[in-house]
Motif scaffolding. Structure first.
Motif, PDB file in Angstrom:
ATOM      1  N   ARG A  53      31.381  26.262  60.135  1.00 54.07           N
ATOM      2  CA  ARG A  53      32.813  26.304  60.452  1.00 54.07           C
ATOM      3  C   ARG A  53      33.256  27.753  60.621  1.00 54.07           C
ATOM      4  O   ARG A  53      32.863  28.622  59.833  1.00 54.07           O
ATOM      5  CB  ARG A  53      33.642  25.661  59.332  1.00 54.07           C
ATOM      6  N   PRO A  54      34.067  28.026  61.629  1.00 52.16           N
ATOM      7  CA  PRO A  54      34.571  29.397  61.807  1.00 52.16           C
ATOM      8  C   PRO A  54      35.532  29.762  60.681  1.00 52.16           C
ATOM      9  O   PRO A  54      36.243  28.901  60.160  1.00 52.16           O
ATOM     10  CB  PRO A  54      35.301  29.339  63.156  1.00 52.16           C
ATOM     11  N   GLY A  55      35.517  31.011  60.285  1.00 55.66           N
ATOM     12  CA  GLY A  55      36.446  31.466  59.257  1.00 55.66           C
ATOM     13  C   GLY A  55      37.885  31.294  59.718  1.00 55.66           C
ATOM     14  O   GLY A  55      38.182  31.388  60.917  1.00 55.66           O
ATOM     15  N   TYR A  56      38.772  31.052  58.765  1.00 59.85           N
ATOM     16  CA  TYR A  56      40.175  30.784  59.114  1.00 59.85           C
ATOM     17  C   TYR A  56      40.936  32.091  59.312  1.00 59.85           C
ATOM     18  O   TYR A  56      40.933  32.969  58.437  1.00 59.85           O
ATOM     19  CB  TYR A  56      40.839  29.956  58.022  1.00 59.85           C
ATOM     20  N   ASN A  57      41.575  32.234  60.462  1.00 56.36           N
ATOM     21  CA  ASN A  57      42.457  33.356  60.755  1.00 56.36           C
ATOM     22  C   ASN A  57      43.418  32.902  61.859  1.00 56.36           C
ATOM     23  O   ASN A  57      43.254  31.796  62.396  1.00 56.36           O
ATOM     24  CB  ASN A  57      41.659  34.606  61.161  1.00 56.36           C
ATOM     25  N   LYS A  62      44.492  28.430  65.811  1.00 52.02           N
ATOM     26  CA  LYS A  62      44.951  27.826  67.054  1.00 52.02           C
ATOM     27  C   LYS A  62      43.804  27.162  67.810  1.00 52.02           C
ATOM     28  O   LYS A  62      43.964  26.085  68.392  1.00 52.02           O
ATOM     29  CB  LYS A  62      45.597  28.897  67.920  1.00 52.02           C
ATOM     30  N   ALA A  63      42.632  27.790  67.780  1.00 56.38           N
ATOM     31  CA  ALA A  63      41.506  27.298  68.574  1.00 56.38           C
ATOM     32  C   ALA A  63      40.805  26.100  67.935  1.00 56.38           C
ATOM     33  O   ALA A  63      40.326  25.211  68.644  1.00 56.38           O
ATOM     34  CB  ALA A  63      40.503  28.422  68.798  1.00 56.38           C
ATOM     35  N   TYR A  64      40.725  26.078  66.590  1.00 54.14           N
ATOM     36  CA  TYR A  64      39.885  25.068  65.937  1.00 54.14           C
ATOM     37  C   TYR A  64      40.609  24.131  64.970  1.00 54.14           C
ATOM     38  O   TYR A  64      40.161  23.015  64.749  1.00 54.14           O
ATOM     39  CB  TYR A  64      38.751  25.760  65.160  1.00 54.14           C
ATOM     40  N   TYR A  65      41.712  24.588  64.357  1.00 57.25           N
ATOM     41  CA  TYR A  65      42.248  23.828  63.235  1.00 57.25           C
ATOM     42  C   TYR A  65      43.592  23.137  63.504  1.00 57.25           C
ATOM     43  O   TYR A  65      43.827  22.030  63.039  1.00 57.25           O
ATOM     44  CB  TYR A  65      42.378  24.736  62.005  1.00 57.25           C
ATOM     45  N   ASP A  66      44.476  23.803  64.206  1.00 62.16           N
ATOM     46  CA  ASP A  66      45.788  23.209  64.441  1.00 62.16           C
ATOM     47  C   ASP A  66      45.717  22.230  65.616  1.00 62.16           C
ATOM     48  O   ASP A  66      44.815  22.308  66.458  1.00 62.16           O
ATOM     49  CB  ASP A  66      46.818  24.298  64.728  1.00 62.16           C
ATOM     50  N   ASP A  67      46.673  21.304  65.667  1.00 60.23           N
ATOM     51  CA  ASP A  67      46.704  20.304  66.730  1.00 60.23           C
ATOM     52  C   ASP A  67      48.137  20.169  67.250  1.00 60.23           C
ATOM     53  O   ASP A  67      48.974  19.503  66.624  1.00 60.23           O
ATOM     54  CB  ASP A  67      46.204  18.959  66.202  1.00 60.23           C
ATOM     55  N   PRO A  68      48.457  20.798  68.386  1.00 64.07           N
ATOM     56  CA  PRO A  68      49.820  20.732  68.938  1.00 64.07           C
ATOM     57  C   PRO A  68      50.286  19.294  69.181  1.00 64.07           C
ATOM     58  O   PRO A  68      51.475  18.994  69.025  1.00 64.07           O
ATOM     59  CB  PRO A  68      49.693  21.505  70.261  1.00 64.07           C
ATOM     60  N   LYS A  69      49.359  18.422  69.575  1.00 62.14           N
ATOM     61  CA  LYS A  69      49.738  17.034  69.828  1.00 62.14           C
ATOM     62  C   LYS A  69      50.233  16.360  68.546  1.00 62.14           C
ATOM     63  O   LYS A  69      51.148  15.536  68.580  1.00 62.14           O
ATOM     64  CB  LYS A  69      48.544  16.261  70.391  1.00 62.14           C
ATOM     65  N   HIS A 118      53.214  21.570  58.345  1.00 59.06           N
ATOM     66  CA  HIS A 118      52.137  21.032  57.508  1.00 59.06           C
ATOM     67  C   HIS A 118      52.572  21.149  56.048  1.00 59.06           C
ATOM     68  O   HIS A 118      52.767  22.261  55.540  1.00 59.06           O
ATOM     69  CB  HIS A 118      50.841  21.822  57.691  1.00 59.06           C
ATOM     70  N   ILE A 119      52.700  20.041  55.382  1.00 54.61           N
ATOM     71  CA  ILE A 119      53.096  20.071  53.965  1.00 54.61           C
ATOM     72  C   ILE A 119      52.028  20.814  53.163  1.00 54.61           C
ATOM     73  O   ILE A 119      52.320  21.729  52.397  1.00 54.61           O
ATOM     74  CB  ILE A 119      53.270  18.636  53.418  1.00 54.61           C
ATOM     75  N   ASP A 120      50.785  20.389  53.305  1.00 51.84           N
ATOM     76  CA  ASP A 120      49.641  21.092  52.723  1.00 51.84           C
ATOM     77  C   ASP A 120      49.124  22.022  53.817  1.00 51.84           C
ATOM     78  O   ASP A 120      48.546  21.570  54.803  1.00 51.84           O
ATOM     79  CB  ASP A 120      48.571  20.081  52.315  1.00 51.84           C
ATOM     80  N   PRO A 121      49.335  23.338  53.705  1.00 47.43           N
ATOM     81  CA  PRO A 121      49.055  24.250  54.815  1.00 47.43           C
ATOM     82  C   PRO A 121      47.587  24.242  55.262  1.00 47.43           C
ATOM     83  O   PRO A 121      46.678  24.058  54.442  1.00 47.43           O
ATOM     84  CB  PRO A 121      49.443  25.626  54.260  1.00 47.43           C
ATOM     85  N   LEU A 122      47.359  24.473  56.543  1.00 50.42           N
ATOM     86  CA  LEU A 122      46.007  24.548  57.096  1.00 50.42           C
ATOM     87  C   LEU A 122      45.181  25.610  56.374  1.00 50.42           C
ATOM     88  O   LEU A 122      44.005  25.404  56.069  1.00 50.42           O
ATOM     89  CB  LEU A 122      46.076  24.889  58.590  1.00 50.42           C
ATOM     90  N   SER A 123      45.808  26.764  56.110  1.00 48.06           N
ATOM     91  CA  SER A 123      45.079  27.860  55.467  1.00 48.06           C
ATOM     92  C   SER A 123      44.561  27.452  54.098  1.00 48.06           C
ATOM     93  O   SER A 123      43.440  27.824  53.695  1.00 48.06           O
ATOM     94  CB  SER A 123      45.981  29.088  55.334  1.00 48.06           C
ATOM     95  N   GLN A 124      45.349  26.679  53.361  1.00 45.33           N
ATOM     96  CA  GLN A 124      44.948  26.264  52.018  1.00 45.33           C
ATOM     97  C   GLN A 124      43.844  25.208  52.070  1.00 45.33           C
ATOM     98  O   GLN A 124      42.921  25.222  51.250  1.00 45.33           O
ATOM     99  CB  GLN A 124      46.160  25.723  51.262  1.00 45.33           C
ATOM    100  N   ILE A 125      43.921  24.301  53.025  1.00 44.79           N
ATOM    101  CA  ILE A 125      42.875  23.286  53.166  1.00 44.79           C
ATOM    102  C   ILE A 125      41.553  23.956  53.535  1.00 44.79           C
ATOM    103  O   ILE A 125      40.491  23.630  52.998  1.00 44.79           O
ATOM    104  CB  ILE A 125      43.264  22.235  54.225  1.00 44.79           C
ATOM    105  N   ALA A 126      41.625  24.927  54.452  1.00 43.60           N
ATOM    106  CA  ALA A 126      40.419  25.655  54.849  1.00 43.60           C
ATOM    107  C   ALA A 126      39.839  26.423  53.662  1.00 43.60           C
ATOM    108  O   ALA A 126      38.620  26.476  53.470  1.00 43.60           O
ATOM    109  CB  ALA A 126      40.747  26.621  55.988  1.00 43.60           C
ATOM    110  N   LYS A 127      40.717  26.997  52.841  1.00 43.22           N
ATOM    111  CA  LYS A 127      40.273  27.753  51.670  1.00 43.22           C
ATOM    112  C   LYS A 127      39.608  26.848  50.643  1.00 43.22           C
ATOM    113  O   LYS A 127      38.551  27.187  50.089  1.00 43.22           O
ATOM    114  CB  LYS A 127      41.465  28.475  51.042  1.00 43.22           C
ATOM    115  N   ARG A 128      40.204  25.682  50.397  1.00 41.63           N
ATOM    116  CA  ARG A 128      39.655  24.766  49.387  1.00 41.63           C
ATOM    117  C   ARG A 128      38.319  24.163  49.816  1.00 41.63           C
ATOM    118  O   ARG A 128      37.524  23.754  48.974  1.00 41.63           O
ATOM    119  CB  ARG A 128      40.647  23.642  49.085  1.00 41.63           C
ATOM    120  N   THR A 129      38.089  24.070  51.119  1.00 36.69           N
ATOM    121  CA  THR A 129      36.855  23.453  51.605  1.00 36.69           C
ATOM    122  C   THR A 129      35.811  24.482  52.036  1.00 36.69           C
ATOM    123  O   THR A 129      34.787  24.128  52.614  1.00 36.69           O
ATOM    124  CB  THR A 129      37.150  22.531  52.806  1.00 36.69           C
ATOM    125  N   LYS A 130      36.050  25.739  51.751  1.00 40.83           N
ATOM    126  CA  LYS A 130      35.151  26.798  52.208  1.00 40.83           C
ATOM    127  C   LYS A 130      33.727  26.582  51.724  1.00 40.83           C
ATOM    128  O   LYS A 130      32.761  26.843  52.454  1.00 40.83           O
ATOM    129  CB  LYS A 130      35.674  28.155  51.728  1.00 40.83           C
TER     130      LYS A 130
END
Length: 414
Positions: A53-57, A62-69, A118-130
């Motif tokens: 998985r790419p590191g979160y930044n 935008k490229a891998y984690y968020d979903d505009p739809k 996002h109630i549970d932020p993307l950054s935090q989910i990525a951090k917890r699953t690192k």
């Protein structure tokens, strides 16, 4: 050719034996072990690719984690009933577009323009699953952008600013007194800031708990699937290799009249079955363990061992030498015999990989070509090793005999 492949009974003389049935059985184990080792190495490589998985930044978000739809869907759902939509924390009425908010509310438009957060932020989910070794990028994206992980709130509440949540967790937002003081100015429902803070915290805890439960379940499912596929590959590689090598030797035994057809079939199936069972267990287990170690361990040394598949090589060595060491421990063989057998098996392990590669190149049938090469390489290596040991023992006995004759001559001279 038949004489070359023929199984020979154990021979014991003063100067050592030739090829033995035990040598050939060990050869089958080594061949199956090396095939399993290669299979595990491939399975580990596939798992590394699948779960990388790419590191979160900001860029990868935008490229891998968020979903505009998913953002749009959350807003559409909030307004789907046709009723009034309000910010869950300020109580301010929300409108669907910024243009409409500006027209209706002027300078205070940001308190009424809706955004999906996002109630549970993307950054935090990525951090917890690192360090979770069995979660893919797609898994994280799907869970993080679940419908119930979004809330429709105002731009004021969502964006980074004096009163906004920004990229914080719900708990961090609620515990920031300065931001809560500024948020108080935007509350239109008359609710106390203390009540709002409590609700912010509870909403965040519930979302985090839901997501962690989903991540745990998905990780367990992925681990089981990965280990099962690796086990199947290990069973196939080890089983077919053992089946081919044992089948050829048993066929020769039948042709030479040393064994009945029924016994040959039973022995062949037994060898292949044992190797397949071991291959499934070890293939799945080693792949799973290696995947966990490579993610959870911060030690470069441990990660290097995993990448080189050292655990697989160690287990292969233990599988091959275990019988010999047990016999020595039980007193069935002497230390010298133990060392000789270990030397024979060690030389086989060192050379059989090359023999399998040559066999596969000459006989391009998946796995079978390598198994034939392994059989030929094993027999050649064992022949060479035993002949060398016989020669060394003969020279040793000749030297001892010369010493005895010299001693007798000296006594006679005296």
């Amino acid at each position: 050719m038949f004489e070359f492949l023929k199984r020979k009974k154990v021979v014991s003389t003063e100067v050592g034996g030739g090829n033995t049935e035990e040598d050939e059985e060990a050869g089958v184990k080594i061949g199956a072990g090396i095939a399993l080792d290669a299979s595990v190495r491939d399975s580990i490589a596939e798992a590394n690719i699948k779960y990388a998985r790419p590191g979160y930044n900001p860029g990868t978000r935008k490229a891998y984690y968020d979903d505009p739809k998913a953002h749009k869907a959350a807003i559409d759902k909030a307004f789907s009933s046709g009723g009034t939509v309000r910010d869950p924390y300020t109580g301010a009425e929300l409108v669907k577009s910024q243009k409409e908010a500006k027209l209706q509310y002027g300078e205070r438009w940001q308190s009424h323009a809706v955004e999906a957060d996002h109630i549970d932020p993307l950054s935090q989910i990525a951090k917890r699953t690192k360090k979770n070794p069995f979660i893919t990028t797609d898994n994280l994206k799907e869970i993080a952008n679940s419908e119930d992980n979004f809330q429709a709130i105002s731009r004021t509440s969502n964006q980074t600013g004096p009163a906004g949540k920004g990229g914080s967790t719900q708990g961090e937002w609620a515990n920031d007194e300065m931001r809560m003081d500024r948020l108080r100015e935007h509350i239109e429902s008359g609710e106390s800031i203390e009540s709002v803070q409590s609700r912010i915290r509870e909403t965040g805890k519930a979302a985090e708990k839901r997501n962690d439960r989903r991540l745990l379940k998905q990780g367990a499912k992925n681990a089981a699937e990965t280990m099962h596929e690796a086990g199947k590959a290990g069973a196939q590689n080890a089983g077919v290799t053992a089946l081919t090598m044992s089948g050829i030797m048993n066929l020769v035994s039948v042709i030479k009249g040393e064994k009945s057809g029924e016994d040959a079939v039973v022995d062949t199936i037994k060898d292949g079955g044992k190797a397949a069972v071991t291959g499934y267990a070890m293939g799945g287990g080693l792949t799973g363990a290696s995947q966990m170690l490579s993610h959870r361990s911060s030690s470069g040394f441990i990660q290097g061992l995993v990448k080189s598949n050292v655990p697989g090589k160690v287990i292969t060595a233990v599988m091959v030498t275990g019988d010999t060491l047990k016999k020595w421990g039980d007193g069935e063989i002497t230390t010298e015999e133990c060392l000789l057998q270990l030397g024979n098996k060690g030389l086989n392990m060192a050379t059989m990989g090359y023999s399998m590669a040559v066999g596969q190149a000459l006989l391009p049938i998946p796995i079978v070509g390598g198994a034939v090469g392994a059989l030929v390489g094993s027999l050649l290596t064992s022949n060479y090793y035993n002949n060398l040991m016989n020669m060394l023992r003969t020279r040793q006995l000749e030297h001892q005999e010369r010493l005895r004759i010299t001693e007798e001559c000296n006594r006679a001279a005296e």
